[in-house]
Design a protein around this motif. Structure first.
Motif, mmCIF file in Angstrom:
data_model
loop_
_atom_site.group_PDB
_atom_site.id
_atom_site.type_symbol
_atom_site.label_atom_id
_atom_site.label_comp_id
_atom_site.label_asym_id
_atom_site.label_seq_id
_atom_site.Cartn_x
_atom_site.Cartn_y
_atom_site.Cartn_z
ATOM 1 N N LYS A 1 0.833 -1.204 0.000
ATOM 2 C CA LYS A 1 0.000 0.000 0.000
ATOM 3 C C LYS A 1 0.870 1.257 0.000
ATOM 4 O O LYS A 1 1.959 1.275 0.564
ATOM 5 C CB LYS A 1 -0.902 0.013 1.231
ATOM 6 C CG LYS A 1 -2.034 -0.989 1.223
ATOM 7 C CD LYS A 1 -2.891 -0.797 2.468
ATOM 8 C CE LYS A 1 -4.102 -1.701 2.472
ATOM 9 N NZ LYS A 1 -4.947 -1.467 3.661
ATOM 10 N N THR B 1 -0.065 5.108 0.897
ATOM 11 C CA THR B 1 -1.108 6.059 1.301
ATOM 12 C C THR B 1 -0.899 7.449 0.702
ATOM 13 O O THR B 1 -1.823 8.268 0.701
ATOM 14 C CB THR B 1 -1.150 6.185 2.833
ATOM 15 O OG1 THR B 1 0.153 6.568 3.306
ATOM 16 C CG2 THR B 1 -1.545 4.850 3.472
ATOM 17 N N SER C 1 -2.853 3.406 -4.375
ATOM 18 C CA SER C 1 -2.817 3.361 -2.907
ATOM 19 C C SER C 1 -2.989 1.931 -2.423
ATOM 20 O O SER C 1 -2.618 1.584 -1.304
ATOM 21 C CB SER C 1 -3.920 4.249 -2.334
ATOM 22 O OG SER C 1 -5.182 3.902 -2.899
#
Length: 343
Positions: free
Chosen positions: A246, A248, A261
């Motif tokens: 991931k 962010t 993301s």
């Protein structure tokens, strides 16, 4: 590690399964052995993989073959549940740009439903990483070269390309919803020994050795990023160890479309050095020792003028770039072709 390799009797899947077994892994190879092209070639590939089965004598990894169709929802779900795979390399698909014009429904079954059954299997069985085959055909009407994973791929020119773009979208959804790490690979014109009979190298070799004219589309004014099979397999083996995570800080507005993301990535996997079609034919003539008679044809529906991969992103994470030059690759293909078909 335990792998599922789909399309294990196919061109790329066969090599990937063999390489994983050589590295000592446990491999379950899936294929439906359809008759899109000569099934005898598929069986011959599987015969080589048998050395890693219980019947074989290999002391390295193990290979088990399962004949099943990707669209068999219950069967695929049961396979995942029973086998407890750790990683999946999904290479099975209904291939061929031109065949998608003749038989479009086959692509819905294999490339859409089949891709979904694999995603569902990954979702419910804690798969560490799904690597799957996309295609350079997704670039469609793009004319800017080299093709970059940051380019728009919203204008495909064949149903095959549309299904491959759909595969990328489906994978992103599952990465986003269920945190499944997925990596899509856009393959660029793979060739070499054990290649598919419906692709140019085999079609050319068959026609030239039989004294028939070869069909040269767009009057020979085409360029392809021909990529030798060993370079493709090296890229696959290396990228499956690069598990997406991931991010962010990623945003649609300001970051690469090849990332997210979610734990999701897309890479080109090609040579990065397109070859003129007439130069490829000349290399084939040199290796066969026969001059080809050519029938010049217009561009076929669904085809594109050129493919050209930007491969820096893949190199940054794997350290590998294609190394096999076209003359060497064609010579290797021709040597295999003559031996296998007794030419």
């Amino acid at each position: 590690m335990k792998y599922l390799v789909t399309g294990a009797a196919g061109f790329i899947g066969f090599y990937v399964a063999q390489r994983l077994c050589e590295q000592g892994h446990t491999v379950v190879g899936l294929d439906n052995l359809n008759d899109y092209y000569d099934v005898n070639l598929k069986h011959a590939r599987l015969d080589i993989l048998k050395q890693y089965s219980d019947e074989g004598e290999s002391t390295k990894g193990t290979f088990e073959f399962v004949k099943i169709d990707l669209a068999n929802r219950e069967g695929i779900a049961e396979l995942f549940s029973a086998q407890k795979f750790e990683r999946v390399i999904h290479l099975a698909a209904q291939a061929g740009v031109r065949y998608s014009i003749e038989n479009p429904l086959a692509y819905a079954d294999s490339n859409l439903i089949g891709h979904l059954t694999i995603l569902e299997g990954c979702r419910h069985n804690n798969i560490q990483h799904l690597v799957y085959a996309s295609s350079s055909s997704v670039y469609g009407l793009n004319t800017k070269v080299p093709f970059s994973t940051g380019d728009s791929v919203d204008h495909p020119v064949s149903l095959y390309a549309a299904t491959k773009k759909s595969n990328e979208l489906m994978a992103h959804t599952y990465s986003h919803l269920y945190d499944i790490p997925t990596t899509g690979l856009r393959f660029f014109t793979v060739y070499g020994p054990w290649g598919r009979p419906d692709m140019a190298p085999m079609l050319f070799a068959d026609a030239i050795t039989a004294g028939r004219a070869i069909k040269v589309f767009n009057h020979g004014d085409m360029r392809r990023d021909f990529t030798y099979i060993d370079d493709i397999v090296e890229g696959i083996i290396r990228i499956q160890d690069v598990v997406p995570t991931k991010n962010t800080e990623w945003t649609v507005e300001h970051a690469s479309a090849a990332k997210s993301s979610a734990p999701y990535s897309i890479y080109n996997i090609g040579n990065g050095n397109p070859v003129k079609l007439l130069d490829f034919i000349e290399s084939m003539e040199d290796s066969l020792g026969v001059k080809a008679e050519k029938t010049l044809m217009p561009m076929q529906p669904g085809d594109v003028y050129q493919t050209y991969a930007e491969v820096e992103d893949l190199y940054k994470v794997t350290g590998h770039k294609a190394t096999v030059a076209i003359d060497e690759g064609v010579a290797n293909f021709v040597a295999w072709y003559k031996e296998f078909y007794k030419k």
